[in-house]
Design an enzyme around this catalytic site. Structure first.
Site, PDB file in Angstrom:
ATOM      1  N   SER A  75       0.745  -1.189   0.161  1.00  0.00           N
ATOM      2  CA  SER A  75       0.053   0.152   0.007  1.00  0.00           C
ATOM      3  C   SER A  75       1.021   1.137   0.048  1.00  0.00           C
ATOM      4  CB  SER A  75      -0.922  -0.132   1.337  1.00  0.00           C
ATOM      5  OG  SER A  75      -1.773  -1.220   1.348  1.00  0.00           O
TER       6      SER A  75
HETATM    7  N1  SAH Z   1      -0.861  -5.249   4.158  1.00  0.00           N
HETATM    8  C1  SAH Z   1      -0.059  -5.404   2.701  1.00  0.00           C
HETATM    9  C2  SAH Z   1      -0.966  -4.968   1.498  1.00  0.00           C
HETATM   10  C3  SAH Z   1      -1.117  -6.122   0.678  1.00  0.00           C
HETATM   11  S1  SAH Z   1      -2.142  -5.722  -0.675  1.00  0.00           S
HETATM   12  C4  SAH Z   1       1.205  -4.774   2.872  1.00  0.00           C
HETATM   13  O1  SAH Z   1       1.492  -3.978   3.791  1.00  0.00           O
HETATM   14  O2  SAH Z   1       1.962  -5.016   1.947  1.00  0.00           O
HETATM   15  C5  SAH Z   1      -3.323  -6.993  -0.197  1.00  0.00           C
HETATM   16  C6  SAH Z   1      -3.094  -8.479   0.110  1.00  0.00           C
HETATM   17  O3  SAH Z   1      -4.300  -9.060   0.639  1.00  0.00           O
HETATM   18  C7  SAH Z   1      -2.601  -9.294  -0.897  1.00  0.00           C
HETATM   19  O4  SAH Z   1      -1.474  -9.826  -0.428  1.00  0.00           O
HETATM   20  C8  SAH Z   1      -3.522 -10.290  -1.000  1.00  0.00           C
HETATM   21  O5  SAH Z   1      -2.990 -11.535  -1.445  1.00  0.00           O
HETATM   22  C9  SAH Z   1      -4.100 -10.433   0.430  1.00  0.00           C
HETATM   23  N2  SAH Z   1      -5.474 -11.042   0.314  1.00  0.00           N
HETATM   24  C10 SAH Z   1      -6.682 -10.821  -0.675  1.00  0.00           C
HETATM   25  N3  SAH Z   1      -7.924 -11.542  -0.087  1.00  0.00           N
HETATM   26  C11 SAH Z   1      -7.423 -12.152   0.770  1.00  0.00           C
HETATM   27  C12 SAH Z   1      -8.039 -13.099   1.733  1.00  0.00           C
HETATM   28  N4  SAH Z   1      -9.170 -13.535   1.565  1.00  0.00           N
HETATM   29  N5  SAH Z   1      -7.382 -13.659   2.725  1.00  0.00           N
HETATM   30  C13 SAH Z   1      -5.891 -13.282   3.008  1.00  0.00           C
HETATM   31  N6  SAH Z   1      -5.493 -12.400   2.290  1.00  0.00           N
HETATM   32  C14 SAH Z   1      -6.013 -11.839   1.356  1.00  0.00           C
END
Ligand code: SAH
Length: 233
Positions: A75
């Site tokens: 993000s």
């Molecule tokens: N908090 C992260 C942002 C990652 S983007 C950071 O600091 O880098 C969002 C993430 O959510 C992705 O890695 C994606 O694989 C995950 N995601 C999407 N749907 C999900 C679900 N149902 N359960 C767990 N993770 C999920």
């Protein structure tokens, strides 16, 4: 909350990741309304360039989302700051000696948001559906000496065995808030999540009162990758 972050020499970074470059990001966040010094300090301290591919390290202190593989993104720092600030502001005050607040993150991704929360002294639990991303994130937590509990699972079920949580942060967008997560929020707790689909997403804050009633506030328009079902190795 006791800040905890053990920086190994290789984590300190050089050149484009210098303190000056990081300070510029902090000033930018301040200019965009982030005022909580604890949050700004965590962002100044946690080396974001270690949470992206080496080829992108020069861009790690720009205020933008960056690709982390598997079609996912780390993000934008402002979004991390805003969510973290909202979460801290929503926590109940603790007595000295009391256990740290328990936080659940859905969507570990690079591990950056979880690292920021852990560096702030919170007890962090994080769930990721893509196994490879989680493996890399765990290595980063270890290298930085941060204690983060994590599991490879569909975060839409939350982590009921470890709940209830004082705060929940969802870092992938769903068309509506997920009931299982709201249920795992402690009374007096705060949940921050992007909500919405094709028509645009809003960062939403939920507060659960002592009597279980819920107050919902819309904070800002945001762009997140979608919350998806099913596990990937
Ligand atoms: N908090 C992260 C942002 C990652 S983007 C950071 O600091 O880098 C969002 C993430 O959510 C992705 O890695 C994606 O694989 C995950 N995601 C999407 N749907 C999900 C679900 N149902 N359960 C767990 N993770 C999920």
């Amino acid at each position: 909350m006791t800040p905890r972050l053990r920086l190994q020499p290789e984590a300190i970074g050089v050149g484009m990741t210098s303190q000056r470059v990081r300070d510029r990001l902090i000033e930018r966040l301040r200019g965009h309304g982030i005022a909580d010094e604890r949050v700004l300090n965590a962002i100044r301290t946690v080396p974001r360039h270690l949470f992206v591919d080496e080829a992108l390290a020069t861009r790690a202190y720009e205020d933008s989302a960056l690709p982390i593989g598997h079609g996912q993104t780390i993000s934008q720092p402002w979004v991390v700051a805003k969510m973290t600030e909202t979460l801290l502001a929503g926590l109940q005050p603790r007595q000295a000696g009391e256990a740290p607040p328990k936080v659940l993150e859905i969507g570990t991704g690079s591990g950056y948001q979880a690292a920021i929360l852990a560096a702030l002294g919170l007890e962090v639990h994080t769930v990721e559906r893509i196994g490879e991303l989680l493996r890399v994130a765990r290595k980063r937590f270890r290298a930085l000496g941060l204690r983060v509990r994590s599991k490879h699972d569909d975060g839409r079920i939350g982590w009921p065995e470890n709940g209830p949580f004082d705060a929940i942060i969802v870092t992938a967008a769903a068309p509506a808030l997920v009931d299982a997560l709201t249920d795992q929020l402690a009374a007096g707790g705060v949940l921050v999540a992007p909500v919405g689909g094709g028509g645009g997403q809003m960062l939403v804050r939920l507060r659960k009162a002592a009597d279980g009633s819920i107050e919902r506030t819309e904070l800002a328009p945001v762009v997140f990758v979608p919350l998806l079902s099913g596990l990937i190795d």
